[in-house]
Design an enzyme around this catalytic site. Structure first.
Site, PDB file in Angstrom:
ATOM      1  N   ASP A   1      -0.120  -0.514   7.007  1.00 12.00           N
ATOM      2  CA  ASP A   1       1.578  -0.381   7.721  1.00 12.00           C
ATOM      3  C   ASP A   1       2.277   0.866   7.614  1.00 12.00           C
ATOM      4  O   ASP A   1       2.292   1.612   7.253  1.00 12.00           O
ATOM      5  CB  ASP A   1       1.667  -1.700   7.208  1.00 12.00           C
ATOM      6  CG  ASP A   1       1.974  -1.917   5.268  1.00 12.00           C
ATOM      7  OD1 ASP A   1       1.410  -1.213   4.931  1.00 12.00           O
ATOM      8  OD2 ASP A   1       2.961  -2.168   5.163  1.00 12.00           O
TER       9      ASP A   1
ATOM     10  N   GLU B   1       1.240  -3.117   2.076  1.00  6.99           N
ATOM     11  CA  GLU B   1       1.874  -2.091   1.109  1.00  6.99           C
ATOM     12  C   GLU B   1       3.286  -2.127   1.517  1.00  6.99           C
ATOM     13  O   GLU B   1       4.053  -2.411   0.222  1.00  6.99           O
ATOM     14  CB  GLU B   1       0.770  -0.799   1.105  1.00  6.99           C
ATOM     15  CG  GLU B   1       1.362  -0.384  -0.478  1.00  6.99           C
ATOM     16  CD  GLU B   1       3.146  -0.121  -0.996  1.00  6.99           C
ATOM     17  OE1 GLU B   1       2.621   0.087  -1.494  1.00  6.99           O
ATOM     18  OE2 GLU B   1       3.418   0.684   0.190  1.00  6.99           O
TER      19      GLU B   1
HETATM   20 ZN   LIG Z   1       6.303   3.495   1.882  1.00 13.26          ZN
HETATM   21 ZN   LIG Z   2       3.211   4.161   1.370  1.00 13.47          ZN
END
Ligand SMILES: [Zn+2]
Ligand SMILES: [Zn+2]
Length: 443
Positions: free
Chosen positions: A121, A179
């Protein structure tokens, strides 16, 4: 390498302006190189990785031009799956944890399973640097380097899919969404990957992951043994008082004054309640209360985060916060609620795994290019995998003073020296091949 020389290297690499508080450890422990001798010559991997240079740069630029936010990595996922299928991987499972991918590459020789994780991401940050691969999505940018992580993992898959005779066992690739954190109300990230079976069928016996680090020069990597990154918890405190006219505070209970006392008192957890040698950060990030200049506020909300590097300290904090808040609010006739949420766990690099992996890294890059770092108080959801199986998360140097590439993570100017891509592929390819070979012999 002597610890004195290592310290000198690290001081050059990690100026306090970039890593305030980050000091080197006293040196990398004396690891036993003979326990990790690889029979696969790193030189052949190195050559194959060099041959991938233009392909790696093209992949990374494609990801960088098309960044997608957490749990919205649709195109990214589609592109990765296409590449993996074109490489002929044995299994490419899509739709794991929304847009995640779990892929298997089986070697020609028998052996265990090892995993490589890459997050996918981007962040809601406008790119301000003028580069040929500038983000084409306004307000979204790969400002944490996850485009590099995906590219390196793809590079390993590309390199080894045509050299399966080098693999003793199976490599499992985890391409993980979100994440940076799923949008409010959504599940996501490593926790959802595990929940949806990313570590099952087959279960890897170890997992490796890497993160870009602009403070480290390209060509080098940074490592930790044991705690590497902090646990991240969050809290919402509600202070309740009694609303009255601003000119008659004695008739009410001023939640603003009580909240101010609480903010200060909570800092004594760090200074007076927890052993000074144990890292702890308690930060109040937001404070909201009151509705008019001449009305005493009856409610103030405080939001914040707690970062710790040991489970022992982490588990004590909620009770200590309650004791402090209870005492302070009672003194003023106010009351409080606290909603304390345990979030990301401690990123803990299995010392035995680090010990057996380090010689391989040193062999690939040269001993002086593997530097020991102090733990960071930022967090990583790679830690969730490490709660299930041993894992090693290390930092890939992507900075270049000479080229002016020094901007840190999560900034509009973040960039990487693309030479890091070949280095990244070389290191992790050797690491996983060596791991599999060593552990297949131990079976
Ligand atoms: Zn980050
Ligand atoms: Zn990262």
């Amino acid at each position: 390498m002597s610890s004195r020389r290592l310290l000198a290297t690290c001081r050059v690499l990690l100026p306090s302006v970039l890593f305030s508080g980050a000091l080197c450890l006293t040196g990398i422990p004396s690891f036993h190189a003979q326990s990790s001798r690889a029979s696969t010559p790193p030189v052949s991997i190195a050559r194959a990785a060099e041959d991938l240079r233009s392909q790696l740069i093209a992949w990374r630029r494609d990801f960088h031009r098309h960044p997608e936010l957490s749990n919205r990595e649709e195109r990214t996922s589609r592109v990765i799956a296409e590449h993996l299928r074109a490489m002929g991987l044995d299994e490419v499972k899509t739709g794991v944890a929304k847009h995640g991918i779990v892929a298997l590459l089986k070697g020609a020789k028998p052996g265990p399973v090892v995993a490589i994780r890459a997050d996918m991401d981007a962040l809601p940050i406008e790119e301000t640097i003028d580069v040929p691969y500038k983000s084409q999505h306004p307000g979204v940018k790969h400002a944490c380097g996850h485009d590099v992580h995906m590219t390196v993992a793809l590079g390993v898959a590309q390199l080894l899919s045509s050299q399966r005779e080098l693999i003793h066992g199976t490599i499992k690739f985890l391409f993980q969404p979100a994440e940076e954190g799923a949008p409010e109300g959504e599940e996501g990230g490593a926790a959802l990957m595990i929940k949806e079976g990313a570590l099952d069928n087959p279960r890897p016996q170890a997992i490796f992951g890497l993160h870009t680090n602009p403070s480290i020069e390209v060509g080098q990597i940074g490592i930790h043994s044991g705690p590497a990154m902090a646990a991240s918890d969050s809290f919402l405190i509600t202070i309740r008082g009694k609303k009255v006219h601003g000119a008659q505070p004695h008739q009410g209970v001023d939640a603003v004054v009580v909240a101010a006392e609480c903010v200060t008192a909570l800092q004594t957890l760090r200074s007076r309640r927890i052993d000074a040698t144990q890292p702890l950060v308690l930060s109040i990030g937001t404070i909201h209360g009151g509705n008019r200049f001449n009305i005493i506020a009856d409610e103030v909300l405080l939001e914040g985060t707690v970062r710790t590097l040991s489970e022992e300290v982490r588990s004590r904090i909620p009770q200590l916060m309650r004791e402090t808040l209870g005492g302070v609010t009672a003194a003023y006739g106010a009351s409080y609620d606290i909603d304390y949420v345990r979030r990301t766990a401690i990123t803990f690099n299995d010392p035995k795994l680090v010990e057996e992996t380090l010689p391989v890294m040193q062999q690939v890059l040269g001993t002086s290019n593997v530097v020991s770092l102090s733990p960071f108080m930022v967090s990583e959801d790679f830690s969730y995998y490490q709660q299930v199986i041993p894992g090693f998360f290390y930092f890939l140097g992507v900075g270049s003073r000479a080229k002016g590439i020094t901007a840190m993570w999560h900034t509009p100017e973040f960039d990487v020296d693309e030479e890091c891509l070949v280095v990244g592929v070389k290191v992790i390819t050797n690491v996983v091949l060596n791991y599999l070979e060593r552990h297949s012999a131990l079976r």
